[in-house]
Design an enzyme around this catalytic site. Structure first.
Site, mmCIF file in Angstrom:
data_model
loop_
_atom_site.group_PDB
_atom_site.id
_atom_site.type_symbol
_atom_site.label_atom_id
_atom_site.label_comp_id
_atom_site.label_asym_id
_atom_site.label_seq_id
_atom_site.Cartn_x
_atom_site.Cartn_y
_atom_site.Cartn_z
ATOM 1 N N GLN A 200 11.140 7.036 -24.968
ATOM 2 C CA GLN A 200 11.436 5.614 -25.127
ATOM 3 C C GLN A 200 12.171 5.187 -23.861
ATOM 4 O OE1 GLN A 200 10.492 3.895 -28.196
ATOM 5 N NE2 GLN A 200 9.306 5.791 -28.390
ATOM 6 N N GLY A 241 13.290 -3.076 -34.695
ATOM 7 C CA GLY A 241 12.541 -1.952 -34.123
ATOM 8 C C GLY A 241 12.240 -2.124 -32.645
ATOM 9 N N HIS A 242 11.668 -1.089 -32.059
ATOM 10 C CA HIS A 242 11.378 -1.109 -30.624
ATOM 11 C C HIS A 242 10.289 -2.133 -30.287
ATOM 12 C CE1 HIS A 242 8.575 2.666 -31.191
ATOM 13 N NE2 HIS A 242 8.410 1.807 -32.152
ATOM 14 N N ASN A 243 10.438 -2.743 -29.138
ATOM 15 C CA ASN A 243 9.456 -3.694 -28.603
ATOM 16 C C ASN A 243 9.387 -5.001 -29.379
ATOM 17 O OD1 ASN A 243 8.480 -0.802 -27.985
ATOM 18 N ND2 ASN A 243 7.448 -2.051 -26.464
ATOM 19 N N SER A 261 7.305 -3.826 -32.386
ATOM 20 C CA SER A 261 6.331 -4.659 -31.672
ATOM 21 C C SER A 261 6.038 -6.002 -32.331
ATOM 22 C CB SER A 261 5.005 -3.908 -31.459
ATOM 23 O OG SER A 261 5.238 -2.750 -30.696
#
EC number: 2.3.1.191
Lengths: 346, 346, 346
Positions: A200, A241-243, A261
């Site tokens: 990451q 969450g990521h993105n 995302s």
């Protein structure tokens, strides 16, 4: 802290009716008044409370007409609601004085850049290459990772963690226990005995005027950046969450979770415990009731609730009918019998 | 960090087409390319992006046939996906260098055993009788309680807490704010004025290759041990109750909660905000959709969603019909009238 | 720690049957017995386990009649359940010895008052004007804000944060990562480009004998106080909003969320992931099943589950019928056709 009615009236340029020497030391809602408290009256619906409140002082609009005697001291001002906001801010500033100076028990890397008028508390850690803007307040035991950048006038309460490389704007406030920039949740089955970690390598970017509650998590992106836009307010225990990208001025209540995302628009409001799946788009001004579960894109300008989200009207109708399902089921069975009977009689 | 296309091609043993001197400093998805980024193309579905991407370099499989000119520099390799993973790991290692040495501001009990090549950051605490394996990295402000045992190559990010007596295997990674081994939630009414606490004398055991996200809680058991088996991956803000056992390679998304004494099998995958009641057994390879609520045992090899969990097909059918309930209810009422009419006409 | 059956029998004044020299070093449930463990038998339903348990010692009520030989050593006491609680407490105290003394690496404001027999660990911070009662244990890296008051015998595990001005009673235990007194979530649209923060000038009051799990958040009130009454037990990852009041001896499981200004009665029990909206009242002895969503007042003495909450019977009936909805829908359609046919035949 204790003030007389007279001191307060002078500060907010109001006119007094009643005992100007009565002292107050706290705030209270007019309907929950106690001696020593100041309350305010702005909504005409609550006017009747002024005759029975136990608060010592009540702030009212100068236009208010009283048709009975009032026990509390009255202070009349142009706009009672605005004045109370001003008093609250004053009280807040007194209760939570801006801290100053760098505690000798803090750890600051020699490769960090620290701005002017900064507070860094005991046992706070500032990593290599970190940049701390002017006027920032970093409370005790908070960890600012390597190469993190904080703009001006940020407040990091105790026990916050910001991972390496994340970028925060100006006037960003983060409450205790929140974690910015931990690794996004990415693992790929290795086809043998478990999972391989997907590195990451992105960061988290938080723009100006964002406030984040306690124990909330904003994960770093796989590549690029997870982005929290200007003016966003996140309550406690939220998962981003990521993105993910959260649009300007969007507000989320506690325990919301947004999977990786997903892109959330501007000026949205999400109730508590809402869950949103990954890789979708939520438009602007989308209002989601508490506990809603979202699994597909949502267009702008909607107020929805439920799983999947529907209009409030549909939701409450359906919820009521769910409770009637046993009755519906019985009626259907009865009807089947009746129809069978009718057919037999033919 | 900046590399030329040529340097990268040499590192991954690829062949270049186009400008070998173009420099890149970040990664991007091919559809979100920016100048200075490297992207990769592996899925044939995305091939059309290669003609319009703004990335400076694109990594492709050597077998790829291009039918138009491409602006980006192309690097051909045997397997583009594997190469990108290799590059990401290299980048990650550069961004997050392995820390070394024991900070003079850490507190380490004289009764603790510290392995070789260990990093212990400022204001980290290592308790009496703790054992820290070789190659462990303990970031600032993390607290490792008395008699805790960490295997080799564990990473504890800042502000983690591991309570006394817990046992962690090798290569266990725990992100900031997570709490391992706090007391299980056990209280018995004392028959008088409240509750008596049931002592929680067990521990938490975490096996090798487990990764735990930020602000997650794994409670110690009442007796014996709460167990997180080899290869398990837990996301952020998860609750694992006392005496739970989570089987090998099971993966849980954020905000999942597992109540006490439940046993979860191997290779399960749980979506976000799933809740599982206590004292039940979940088999192997059970996939649960987000927000599912589980109140009974579940056999192995199922993909379920909802409360109670059902097949995806049933779930989405039922969810759709819930929204039609007002219509169903009306139709039923109409039908009742018609049947009554028919009976009258007899 | 290892004891012989004889030592234990003496300690709890029981009588031995079998080998008095067998040694035990752990506890186990009778059905999960292992050599070296002590188990207890109290519920007659489990009596059959005594003949097959692998535990070395079983504690039983003196009235128990055995009709087969038993391999384990038996210790008979007046009340096996009470004795095991006594033994567990003894074991817990040995495993988790009361810490003493103030670590030289702690930071304690010269304006704080510290009681007698207090433990303050390394890197703990005690703010200006804070008052720490006798017998308190403040673990490493915990931050006690300015003007916070702790009664006697409180335990603050590592990495806890208590914000300025909060008041805690006697024997309050807070587990790691919990945050007491962060700002309530209050913002008002400023009519221009975003939100203004509503100052949160209240505090949190926690009465005697409260235990709070790990990573739980209790927000400070806008004015006055958020209140957690005597004997309340909160599990991990719970959100208590500003101005909430939780009544005496109420117990909440993990991941519950209570929105602002809601009042919860006494002796309630909430399952995991329950969500309760703001500004409502929940009576006394209200039991809510896991994942329930509450949007209106609830009277005392009810056991409910679901969203909205209903009786368990209604809930499980309705849930079962939700899965039958496709079938119901089909039957309704069939019936419509039959009725139409009947009408045509007229």
């Amino acid at each position: 802290m204790e003030f007389t009615a007279k001191q307060i009236a002078q500060f907010i340029q109001g006119s007094i009716e009643g005992d100007e020497n009565v002292t107050i030391n706290t705030f209270a809602k007019i309907e929950e008044g106690v001696p020593g408290a100041i309350s305010f009256l702005s909504n005409p619906k609550y006017t009747h409370y002024i005759y029975e409140t136990k608060s010592s002082v009540v702030l009212v609009d100068e236009t208010l007409i009283l048709d009975k005697p009032v026990e509390a001291t009255i202070i009349r001002v142009a706009n009672a609601r605005d004045c109370v906001a001003k008093l609250l801010q004053m009280y807040d500033a007194a209760m939570r004085p801006k801290k100053n100076g760098i505690d000798s028990l803090a750890f600051i890397s020699s490769k960090a850049q620290i701005g002017k008028d900064v507070y860094i508390g005991a046992f706070a850690c500032i990593g290599d290459g970190a940049v701390i803007g002017d006027g920032c307040q970093i409370y005790p035991n908070t960890v600012i990772g390597d190469n993190v950048k904080l703009g001006n006038d940020c407040i990091m309460y105790p026990n916050v963690t910001v991972y390496m490389g994340c970028k925060l704007g100006n006037r960003v406030t983060i409450h205790s226990g929140s974690v910015i920039g931990a690794d996004g949740f990415g693992f790929a089955p290795n086809g043998k005995d478990g999972y391989d970690k997907i590195p990451q390598i992105g960061i988290v970017t938080i723009e100006d005027d964002v406030e984040i509650g306690a124990n909330t998590c904003v994960d770093r992106s796989t590549m690029g950046s997870t982005v929290i836009r200007r003016g966003v307010k996140l309550d406690n225990l939220i998962q981003i969450g990521h993105n993910v990208e959260v649009g300007e001025n969007t507000v989320m209540s506690a325990q919301v979770g947004i999977a990786g995302s997903t892109k959330v628009g501007q000026w949205c409001m999400f109730g508590g415990q809402v869950g949103i799946t990954g890789h979708i788009e939520i438009g602007d001004k989308v209002f989601l009731g508490a506990k809603s579960g979202v699994i597909g894109n949502l267009k702008s300008n909607q107020a929805l609730i439920g799983t999947p989200p529907m209009s409030k009207l549909s939701y409450f109708k359906s919820q009521a009918l769910i409770q009637k399902l046993p009755e519906i089921y019985k009626e259907l069975a009865d009807l089947k019998k009746e129809v069978a009977e009718l057919k037999k009689q033919k």
